[in-house]
Motif scaffolding. Structure first.
Motif, PDB file in Angstrom:
ATOM      1  N   LEU A   1      -5.739   4.050  -3.985  1.00 37.57           N
ATOM      2  CA  LEU A   1      -4.475   4.232  -3.985  1.00 37.57           C
ATOM      3  C   LEU A   1      -3.808   4.380  -5.300  1.00 37.57           C
ATOM      4  O   LEU A   1      -3.032   5.218  -5.219  1.00 37.57           O
ATOM      5  CB  LEU A   1      -3.779   3.088  -3.342  1.00 37.57           C
ATOM      6  CG  LEU A   1      -4.089   2.813  -1.567  1.00 37.57           C
ATOM      7  CD1 LEU A   1      -3.713   1.557  -1.355  1.00 37.57           C
ATOM      8  CD2 LEU A   1      -3.324   3.980  -0.929  1.00 37.57           C
TER       9      LEU A   1
ATOM     10  N   VAL B   1      -4.620   8.056  -5.581  1.00 35.41           N
ATOM     11  CA  VAL B   1      -3.665   8.873  -4.844  1.00 35.41           C
ATOM     12  C   VAL B   1      -2.507   9.269  -5.824  1.00 35.41           C
ATOM     13  O   VAL B   1      -2.187  10.349  -5.676  1.00 35.41           O
ATOM     14  CB  VAL B   1      -3.278   8.065  -3.483  1.00 35.41           C
ATOM     15  CG1 VAL B   1      -2.057   8.915  -2.902  1.00 35.41           C
ATOM     16  CG2 VAL B   1      -4.331   7.909  -2.657  1.00 35.41           C
TER      17      VAL B   1
ATOM     18  N   ILE C   1      -1.983   6.194   2.826  1.00 36.65           N
ATOM     19  CA  ILE C   1      -1.780   7.211   2.047  1.00 36.65           C
ATOM     20  C   ILE C   1      -0.937   8.241   2.577  1.00 36.65           C
ATOM     21  O   ILE C   1      -0.249   8.891   1.795  1.00 36.65           O
ATOM     22  CB  ILE C   1      -3.585   7.719   1.942  1.00 36.65           C
ATOM     23  CG1 ILE C   1      -4.283   6.676   1.047  1.00 36.65           C
ATOM     24  CG2 ILE C   1      -3.327   9.264   1.459  1.00 36.65           C
ATOM     25  CD1 ILE C   1      -5.874   7.184   0.904  1.00 36.65           C
TER      26      ILE C   1
ATOM     27  N   SER D   1       2.404   6.796   1.928  1.00 34.30           N
ATOM     28  CA  SER D   1       2.742   6.364   0.460  1.00 34.30           C
ATOM     29  C   SER D   1       3.122   7.783  -0.302  1.00 34.30           C
ATOM     30  O   SER D   1       3.781   7.919  -1.157  1.00 34.30           O
ATOM     31  CB  SER D   1       1.607   5.667  -0.221  1.00 34.30           C
ATOM     32  OG  SER D   1       1.579   4.307   0.528  1.00 34.30           O
ATOM     33  N   SER D   2       2.021   8.823   0.030  1.00 34.54           N
ATOM     34  CA  SER D   2       2.237   9.969  -0.709  1.00 34.54           C
ATOM     35  C   SER D   2       3.457  10.703  -0.510  1.00 34.54           C
ATOM     36  O   SER D   2       4.103  11.190  -1.501  1.00 34.54           O
ATOM     37  CB  SER D   2       1.281  11.274  -0.018  1.00 34.54           C
ATOM     38  OG  SER D   2      -0.052  10.688  -0.143  1.00 34.54           O
TER      39      SER D   2
ATOM     40  N   VAL E   1      -0.009   2.971  -5.936  1.00 34.27           N
ATOM     41  CA  VAL E   1       0.464   4.324  -5.840  1.00 34.27           C
ATOM     42  C   VAL E   1       1.162   4.503  -6.935  1.00 34.27           C
ATOM     43  O   VAL E   1       1.146   5.624  -7.795  1.00 34.27           O
ATOM     44  CB  VAL E   1       0.873   4.672  -4.498  1.00 34.27           C
ATOM     45  CG1 VAL E   1       1.213   6.251  -4.629  1.00 34.27           C
ATOM     46  CG2 VAL E   1      -0.271   4.597  -3.342  1.00 34.27           C
TER      47      VAL E   1
END
Length: 318
Positions: free
Chosen positions: A61, A64, A116, A119-120, A183
């Protein structure tokens, strides 16, 4: 000072992803060996193994967030971003469907790929803030998890946030709290390198070694590697057990199956950590009393179930 965008691959960033994938493969292979009873390692419950799994998830993460800086710090490339989001979302859905049929009640409801994807999207505004703010927010999310403790909202609808007192029993559970924190830390660290023109250091040597190129290749194909490595490893162990190349301890498999079912039922109302300890105690005590085989051969027998329930209640109070 505005930096010129770098061209070409930053091979050390790819190598970092490749190394993270290697550690994940090591963990999953160990889990597979334990699942089939080839080894007696408590991969699911041991604090050491849990810490190892958490470090792996955190590194993924973090990367990422760092990769978002590499790809979009100079301006969000929406077409590329959404293409990647859709690919990961489809992969996350495929993992959920596959694990539903394989692991049934322990299927992946919100694993690392799901995390992911969300969170992205949530991290995009942080690409426009100073790295200090991103780092503070990242640390804050992680600290929030420890500050709030286990009990927050007794509703399963919030399982994807991590803000629920009813723990998820799943082979992969990565809620936003605390996992959105790494992240943001990755974004903050990436912004530091971007602001001070240090990203070029990630280009590495002009003539990288064979090992570096190998890790970098897997790092560039991280999604495909993630999706394929566990089915391959699981299949290899299954084939080895079926062919008799790998010997198994059927007793360990039965104990693990009992404990997993026990934890799944118990954790609906009790903290998962307490349940794991109580269920391990129950299986051990049933063996000591000489009724373990009765439980395996006559699981629906009322008298045997009554004994198991009494033993469990005693273990739960310890």
């Amino acid at each position: 000072m505005q930096q010129k965008p770098l061209t070409g691959r930053l091979i050390l960033a790819d190598v970092a992803r490749g190394l993270a994938l290697l550690t994940m493969a090591i963990y999953h292979f160990s889990w597979d060996l334990s699942w089939f009873g080839v080894v007696d390692w408590d991969v699911s419950g041991s604090p050491g193994w849990r810490l190892f799994a958490q470090l792996i998830a955190g590194s993924f993460l973090f990367l990422v967030g760092f990769s978002l800086v590499l790809a979009h710090k100079s301006g969000i490339r929406w077409e590329s971003f959404w293409r990647r989001e859709i690919k990961v979302a489809v992969a996350a859905l495929a993992v959920s469907v596959a694990t539903y049929f394989i692991f049934q009640d322990q299927w992946v409801r919100f694993g690392i790929l799901h995390s992911i994807v969300v969170s992205s999207l949530l991290a995009l505004p942080f690409l426009r803030v100073h790295y200090v703010f991103a780092l503070l927010c990242g640390a804050g999310v992680i600290l929030l998890y420890h500050w709030l403790g286990d009990y927050v909202l007794p509703y399963r609808q919030f399982f994807w946030l991590g803000l629920n007192s009813l723990p998820e029993v799943s082979v992969d559970y990565v809620p936003l709290i605390p996992w959105f924190g790494p992240v943001l830390l990755g974004i903050g660290c990436g912004d530091i390198l971007h602001r001070y023109d240090l990203l070029r250091l990630l280009r590495g040597s002009a003539s990288p070694s064979v090992i570096s190129r190998c890790f970098a290749w897997f790092g560039r194909h991280s999604l495909a590697t993630y999706l394929l490595h566990q089915p391959i490893l699981f299949g290899v162990v299954w084939a080895g057990v079926t062919a008799g190349v790998l010997s198994t301890n059927a007793g360990d498999v039965q104990v693990r199956s009992f404990q997993q079912s026990c934890v799944m039922a118990c954790s609906q109302t009790v903290d998962a950590g307490v349940c794991e300890q109580a269920c391990r105690c129950t299986s051990s005590e049933m063996m000591n009393r000489g009724v373990w085989e009765d439980l395996l051969t006559r699981p629906n027998d009322a008298d045997v179930r009554e004994i198991a329930q009494q033993v469990f209640q005693v273990c739960l109070r310890r």
